[in-house]
Write a protein that holds these residues in place. Structure first.
Motif, PDB file in Angstrom:
ATOM      1  N   THR A   9       3.396  -0.887  -5.983  1.00 21.78           N
ATOM      2  CA  THR A   9       2.950   0.503  -5.785  1.00 21.78           C
ATOM      3  C   THR A   9       3.430   1.305  -6.970  1.00 21.78           C
ATOM      4  O   THR A   9       4.634   1.349  -7.241  1.00 21.78           O
ATOM      5  CB  THR A   9       3.542   1.110  -4.491  1.00 21.78           C
ATOM      6  OG1 THR A   9       3.009   0.431  -3.367  1.00 21.78           O
ATOM      7  CG2 THR A   9       3.216   2.599  -4.398  1.00 21.78           C
TER       8      THR A   9
ATOM      9  N   LEU B  76       4.280   4.657  -8.470  1.00 24.69           N
ATOM     10  CA  LEU B  76       4.625   6.004  -8.016  1.00 24.69           C
ATOM     11  C   LEU B  76       4.860   6.915  -9.197  1.00 24.69           C
ATOM     12  O   LEU B  76       5.586   6.558 -10.134  1.00 24.69           O
ATOM     13  CB  LEU B  76       5.901   5.954  -7.157  1.00 24.69           C
ATOM     14  CG  LEU B  76       6.511   7.304  -6.777  1.00 24.69           C
ATOM     15  CD1 LEU B  76       5.564   8.081  -5.859  1.00 24.69           C
ATOM     16  CD2 LEU B  76       7.861   7.127  -6.103  1.00 24.69           C
TER      17      LEU B  76
ATOM     18  N   THR C 187      10.051   7.918 -10.355  1.00 26.48           N
ATOM     19  CA  THR C 187       8.810   7.376 -10.915  1.00 26.48           C
ATOM     20  C   THR C 187       9.001   5.936 -11.366  1.00 26.48           C
ATOM     21  O   THR C 187      10.008   5.602 -11.995  1.00 26.48           O
ATOM     22  CB  THR C 187       8.349   8.241 -12.103  1.00 26.48           C
ATOM     23  OG1 THR C 187       7.974   9.527 -11.615  1.00 26.48           O
ATOM     24  CG2 THR C 187       7.172   7.604 -12.826  1.00 26.48           C
TER      25      THR C 187
ATOM     26  N   GLU D  58       8.508  16.139  -2.351  1.00 21.88           N
ATOM     27  CA  GLU D  58       7.738  15.571  -1.235  1.00 21.88           C
ATOM     28  C   GLU D  58       8.370  14.267  -0.765  1.00 21.88           C
ATOM     29  O   GLU D  58       9.149  13.627  -1.476  1.00 21.88           O
ATOM     30  CB  GLU D  58       6.289  15.330  -1.666  1.00 21.88           C
ATOM     31  CG  GLU D  58       5.506  16.598  -1.912  1.00 21.88           C
ATOM     32  CD  GLU D  58       4.041  16.330  -2.261  1.00 21.88           C
ATOM     33  OE1 GLU D  58       3.358  17.276  -2.673  1.00 21.88           O
ATOM     34  OE2 GLU D  58       3.594  15.172  -2.122  1.00 21.88           O
TER      35      GLU D  58
ATOM     36  N   SER E 299       0.844  -1.193   0.000  1.00 21.49           N
ATOM     37  CA  SER E 299       0.000   0.000   0.000  1.00 21.49           C
ATOM     38  C   SER E 299       0.879   1.242   0.000  1.00 21.49           C
ATOM     39  O   SER E 299       1.984   1.228   0.559  1.00 21.49           O
ATOM     40  CB  SER E 299      -0.917  -0.014   1.236  1.00 21.49           C
ATOM     41  OG  SER E 299      -0.142  -0.022   2.425  1.00 21.49           O
ATOM     42  N   PRO E 300       0.409   2.320  -0.613  1.00 19.33           N
ATOM     43  CA  PRO E 300      -0.788   2.354  -1.449  1.00 19.33           C
ATOM     44  C   PRO E 300      -0.527   1.686  -2.804  1.00 19.33           C
ATOM     45  O   PRO E 300       0.613   1.393  -3.134  1.00 19.33           O
ATOM     46  CB  PRO E 300      -1.033   3.853  -1.624  1.00 19.33           C
ATOM     47  CG  PRO E 300       0.341   4.441  -1.578  1.00 19.33           C
ATOM     48  CD  PRO E 300       1.117   3.614  -0.591  1.00 19.33           C
ATOM     49  N   GLN E 301      -1.584   1.451  -3.550  1.00 18.24           N
ATOM     50  CA  GLN E 301      -1.408   0.878  -4.885  1.00 18.24           C
ATOM     51  C   GLN E 301      -0.909   1.942  -5.850  1.00 18.24           C
ATOM     52  O   GLN E 301      -0.131   1.638  -6.759  1.00 18.24           O
ATOM     53  CB  GLN E 301      -2.740   0.328  -5.390  1.00 18.24           C
ATOM     54  CG  GLN E 301      -3.147  -0.980  -4.740  1.00 18.24           C
ATOM     55  CD  GLN E 301      -4.407  -1.528  -5.379  1.00 18.24           C
ATOM     56  OE1 GLN E 301      -5.439  -0.858  -5.431  1.00 18.24           O
ATOM     57  NE2 GLN E 301      -4.334  -2.734  -5.880  1.00 18.24           N
TER      58      GLN E 301
ATOM     59  N   LEU F  10       0.348   6.228  -6.146  1.00 19.82           N
ATOM     60  CA  LEU F  10       0.783   7.413  -5.413  1.00 19.82           C
ATOM     61  C   LEU F  10       1.281   8.443  -6.423  1.00 19.82           C
ATOM     62  O   LEU F  10       2.182   8.143  -7.220  1.00 19.82           O
ATOM     63  CB  LEU F  10       1.902   7.033  -4.449  1.00 19.82           C
ATOM     64  CG  LEU F  10       2.282   8.006  -3.343  1.00 19.82           C
ATOM     65  CD1 LEU F  10       1.069   8.468  -2.560  1.00 19.82           C
ATOM     66  CD2 LEU F  10       3.297   7.353  -2.419  1.00 19.82           C
ATOM     67  N   SER F  11       0.674   9.617  -6.395  1.00 25.82           N
ATOM     68  CA  SER F  11       1.091  10.692  -7.284  1.00 25.82           C
ATOM     69  C   SER F  11       1.445  11.900  -6.426  1.00 25.82           C
ATOM     70  O   SER F  11       0.599  12.398  -5.682  1.00 25.82           O
ATOM     71  CB  SER F  11      -0.046  11.046  -8.255  1.00 25.82           C
ATOM     72  OG  SER F  11       0.356  12.088  -9.123  1.00 25.82           O
ATOM     73  N   ILE F  12       2.692  12.326  -6.492  1.00 24.83           N
ATOM     74  CA  ILE F  12       3.145  13.411  -5.628  1.00 24.83           C
ATOM     75  C   ILE F  12       3.952  14.420  -6.428  1.00 24.83           C
ATOM     76  O   ILE F  12       4.340  14.164  -7.577  1.00 24.83           O
ATOM     77  CB  ILE F  12       4.015  12.886  -4.462  1.00 24.83           C
ATOM     78  CG1 ILE F  12       5.257  12.168  -5.013  1.00 24.83           C
ATOM     79  CG2 ILE F  12       3.225  11.964  -3.553  1.00 24.83           C
ATOM     80  CD1 ILE F  12       6.251  11.803  -3.946  1.00 24.83           C
TER      81      ILE F  12
ATOM     82  N   VAL G 242       6.050   3.718   1.328  1.00 24.23           N
ATOM     83  CA  VAL G 242       5.332   2.585   0.744  1.00 24.23           C
ATOM     84  C   VAL G 242       5.457   1.423   1.721  1.00 24.23           C
ATOM     85  O   VAL G 242       6.521   1.198   2.305  1.00 24.23           O
ATOM     86  CB  VAL G 242       5.948   2.210  -0.622  1.00 24.23           C
ATOM     87  CG1 VAL G 242       5.316   0.956  -1.180  1.00 24.23           C
ATOM     88  CG2 VAL G 242       5.822   3.363  -1.600  1.00 24.23           C
TER      89      VAL G 242
ATOM     90  N   LEU H  18       7.608  10.304   0.845  1.00 29.18           N
ATOM     91  CA  LEU H  18       6.562   9.295   0.761  1.00 29.18           C
ATOM     92  C   LEU H  18       7.036   8.005   1.404  1.00 29.18           C
ATOM     93  O   LEU H  18       8.230   7.767   1.554  1.00 29.18           O
ATOM     94  CB  LEU H  18       6.202   9.015  -0.707  1.00 29.18           C
ATOM     95  CG  LEU H  18       7.321   8.352  -1.517  1.00 29.18           C
ATOM     96  CD1 LEU H  18       6.924   6.965  -1.959  1.00 29.18           C
ATOM     97  CD2 LEU H  18       7.705   9.218  -2.695  1.00 29.18           C
TER      98      LEU H  18
END
Lengths: 110, 112
Positions: A104, A106, A84, A17, A7-9, A11-13, A21, A19
């Motif tokens: 995940t 990203l 990414t 930032e 999780s999460p499946q 993620l767009s940031i 996983v 993050l």
């Protein structure tokens, strides 16, 4: 059947930032691997964690193995567009075959 | 040098045809695999071979037949292709069954 949940499946940031996983299971891993897969390529190993509580760092990526060896996390600091991709965890159970999590996806926007 | 190489990279064909994907590894590993990655990016093991012998055969239709002429090669032949076979197929190798995988770049199979 061993099951690895990530999780999460998705993620767009934004660039810069942080993050995290997560990779969780109800079973104990003998070891856990993290991979990154970029479009059009196969997954590439980032790190393997073996010992409960272990923390490994790879530049801006920090990998942690839970004390009970049932879960793991990947933290990325100051994400960049080059981060990414699809992040996959894979757990080995008592010397058996690897089981992959669902991944995940990203996306880091500039 | 490419560690795990598979060909072709893209395969577009019609339903009902038979096709093969080839895989070779130059890492000296004893264990090779075929994985299927669907549109949701879930990576599922299909077959595992250790030193030319079949170790794992997951719930895969018998239209899929792996062949390992030697421990450096693991090919995948698919008969009577169906629409649901459309996916990316990855070959991989490892030193031991629980060890990390070296993956090829995948073969994107599209069934028309």
């Amino acid at each position: 059947t061993q099951l690895l949940e990530q999780s999460p499946q998705f993620l767009s940031i934004q660039e810069g930032e942080n993050l995290t996983v997560y990779c969780n299971s109800s079973s104990v891993f003998s070891s856990l691997q993290w991979y990154r897969q970029e479009p059009g390529e196969g997954p590439v190993l980032l790190v393997t964690v073996v010992t409960g509580g272990e923390v490994k760092k790879l530049k801006r990526l920090t990998f942690q193995f839970g004390d009970a060896r049932k879960d793991s996390s990947l933290h990325i600091t100051a994400a960049q567009p080059g981060d990414t991709g699809l992040y996959l965890c894979a757990g080995a159970y008592a010397g058996n075959m690897l089981t992959f999590g669902g991944g995940t996806r990203l996306m880091v926007k500039p | 040098d490419t560690a795990v190489s598979q060909t072709p990279k893209y395969l577009v064909t019609q339903m009902g045809n038979d096709k093969s994907i080839k895989c070779e590894q130059n890492l000296g590993h004893d264990t090779m695999y075929w994985y299927k990655q669907d549109s949701k990016k879930f990576l599922k093991i299909m077959f595992s071979y250790n030193n030319k012998e079949l170790i794992i055969n997951e719930t895969v239709p018998n239209r899929f037949s792996p062949k390992s002429p030697d421990k450096a090669h693991l090919n995948l032949h698919i008969n009577s292709l169906e629409l649901g076979d459309s996916a990316v197929y990855f070959c991989a190798s490892s030193q031991v069954s629980w060890g990390f995988r070296h993956f090829g770049d995948g073969t994107r199979l599209s069934i028309l």
